[in-house]
Design a protein around this motif. Structure first.
Motif, PDB file in Angstrom:
ATOM      1  N   VAL A  29     -31.005  -2.127  -9.211  1.00  0.00           N
ATOM      2  CA  VAL A  29     -30.311  -2.224 -10.500  1.00  0.00           C
ATOM      3  C   VAL A  29     -30.894  -1.217 -11.482  1.00  0.00           C
ATOM      4  O   VAL A  29     -30.158  -0.533 -12.208  1.00  0.00           O
ATOM      5  CB  VAL A  29     -30.395  -3.661 -11.057  1.00  0.00           C
ATOM      6  CG1 VAL A  29     -29.964  -3.718 -12.509  1.00  0.00           C
ATOM      7  CG2 VAL A  29     -29.537  -4.593 -10.221  1.00  0.00           C
ATOM      8  N   ALA A  30     -32.216  -1.087 -11.516  1.00  0.00           N
ATOM      9  CA  ALA A  30     -32.864  -0.146 -12.438  1.00  0.00           C
ATOM     10  C   ALA A  30     -32.459   1.297 -12.144  1.00  0.00           C
ATOM     11  O   ALA A  30     -32.333   2.113 -13.053  1.00  0.00           O
ATOM     12  CB  ALA A  30     -34.375  -0.292 -12.360  1.00  0.00           C
ATOM     13  N   SER A  32     -29.503   2.168 -10.650  1.00  0.00           N
ATOM     14  CA  SER A  32     -28.055   2.342 -10.780  1.00  0.00           C
ATOM     15  C   SER A  32     -27.550   2.328 -12.221  1.00  0.00           C
ATOM     16  O   SER A  32     -26.495   2.907 -12.503  1.00  0.00           O
ATOM     17  CB  SER A  32     -27.321   1.290  -9.960  1.00  0.00           C
ATOM     18  OG  SER A  32     -27.571   0.006 -10.491  1.00  0.00           O
ATOM     19  N   ILE A  33     -28.253   1.712 -13.155  1.00  0.00           N
ATOM     20  CA  ILE A  33     -27.771   1.626 -14.539  1.00  0.00           C
ATOM     21  C   ILE A  33     -27.637   3.006 -15.184  1.00  0.00           C
ATOM     22  O   ILE A  33     -26.589   3.309 -15.769  1.00  0.00           O
ATOM     23  CB  ILE A  33     -28.650   0.672 -15.379  1.00  0.00           C
ATOM     24  CG1 ILE A  33     -28.349  -0.770 -14.969  1.00  0.00           C
ATOM     25  CG2 ILE A  33     -28.414   0.855 -16.870  1.00  0.00           C
ATOM     26  CD1 ILE A  33     -29.209  -1.806 -15.640  1.00  0.00           C
ATOM     27  N   PRO A  34     -28.634   3.898 -15.117  1.00  0.00           N
ATOM     28  CA  PRO A  34     -28.429   5.230 -15.716  1.00  0.00           C
ATOM     29  C   PRO A  34     -27.304   6.018 -15.052  1.00  0.00           C
ATOM     30  O   PRO A  34     -26.571   6.751 -15.728  1.00  0.00           O
ATOM     31  CB  PRO A  34     -29.770   5.937 -15.501  1.00  0.00           C
ATOM     32  CG  PRO A  34     -30.758   4.861 -15.255  1.00  0.00           C
ATOM     33  CD  PRO A  34     -30.004   3.738 -14.643  1.00  0.00           C
ATOM     34  N   PHE A  36     -24.605   4.751 -13.709  1.00  0.00           N
ATOM     35  CA  PHE A  36     -23.362   4.149 -14.181  1.00  0.00           C
ATOM     36  C   PHE A  36     -23.029   4.600 -15.597  1.00  0.00           C
ATOM     37  O   PHE A  36     -21.886   4.965 -15.897  1.00  0.00           O
ATOM     38  CB  PHE A  36     -23.456   2.622 -14.116  1.00  0.00           C
ATOM     39  CG  PHE A  36     -22.264   1.928 -14.698  1.00  0.00           C
ATOM     40  CD1 PHE A  36     -21.058   1.892 -14.012  1.00  0.00           C
ATOM     41  CD2 PHE A  36     -22.331   1.314 -15.936  1.00  0.00           C
ATOM     42  CE1 PHE A  36     -19.947   1.262 -14.547  1.00  0.00           C
ATOM     43  CE2 PHE A  36     -21.228   0.688 -16.484  1.00  0.00           C
ATOM     44  CZ  PHE A  36     -20.041   0.659 -15.783  1.00  0.00           C
ATOM     45  N   THR A  37     -24.011   4.594 -16.501  1.00  0.00           N
ATOM     46  CA  THR A  37     -23.742   4.997 -17.882  1.00  0.00           C
ATOM     47  C   THR A  37     -23.379   6.477 -17.970  1.00  0.00           C
ATOM     48  O   THR A  37     -22.543   6.864 -18.791  1.00  0.00           O
ATOM     49  CB  THR A  37     -24.935   4.687 -18.803  1.00  0.00           C
ATOM     50  OG1 THR A  37     -26.110   5.322 -18.286  1.00  0.00           O
ATOM     51  CG2 THR A  37     -25.164   3.205 -18.926  1.00  0.00           C
ATOM     52  N   ASN A  38     -23.986   7.308 -17.131  1.00  0.00           N
ATOM     53  CA  ASN A  38     -23.642   8.729 -17.104  1.00  0.00           C
ATOM     54  C   ASN A  38     -22.199   8.923 -16.648  1.00  0.00           C
ATOM     55  O   ASN A  38     -21.449   9.715 -17.238  1.00  0.00           O
ATOM     56  CB  ASN A  38     -24.609   9.483 -16.190  1.00  0.00           C
ATOM     57  CG  ASN A  38     -24.454  10.981 -16.299  1.00  0.00           C
ATOM     58  OD1 ASN A  38     -24.006  11.492 -17.314  1.00  0.00           O
ATOM     59  ND2 ASN A  38     -24.820  11.681 -15.250  1.00  0.00           N
TER      60      ASN A  38
END
Length: 130
Positions: A29-30, A32-34, A36-38
């Protein structure tokens, strides 16, 4: 009074195994979050470019129909200032046989792009995006 527990037939996971699985999920999760936001910001940029191109087409159609100068405002959707993707978006215009390219700056949500066509006293048309 007390039942004998059969230790050879135990089922389930130990606490250590569950903690390892939770830690692995946390790392995934840590990471994949950046990403996803990009990708979300890139989609907002693509939306802005598509909306400006659509407004350009509408303004040009109006000009070709009746020769009138007109403009149109387009709301920006981006959350991050500046273009994240490269190269900077451009719209290729062709008016009166001359072709040119218009690049425009990125704007953030709450701002608007203004797509306008103006005609000078000699009858020359100019398209601007601001």
């Amino acid at each position: 009074m007390f039942k004998k527990i059969n230790r050879e037939n135990k089922k389930g996971f130990t606490l250590a195994e569950l903690l390892i699985v939770v830690a692995i999920i946390g790392v995934l999760v840590a990471v994949s979050i950046p990403i996803f936001t990009n990708q979300l910001e890139k989609s907002r940029e693509a939306t802005d470019v598509a909306n400006v191109r659509s407004a350009y087409a509408e303004v040009m159609t109006q000009y070709l129909e009746d020769g009138s100068a007109t403009n149109m405002d387009v709301a920006a959707r981006q959350a991050v200032s500046g273009w994240q993707t490269s190269p900077q978006p451009a719209i290729v215009t062709q008016i009166d046989g001359s072709e040119s390219s218009i690049t425009f700056s990125a704007k953030t949500s709450g701002e608007t792009y203004n797509v306008a066509i103006s005609v000078d006293s000699s009858g020359n048309a100019t398209v601007s995006i601001g």
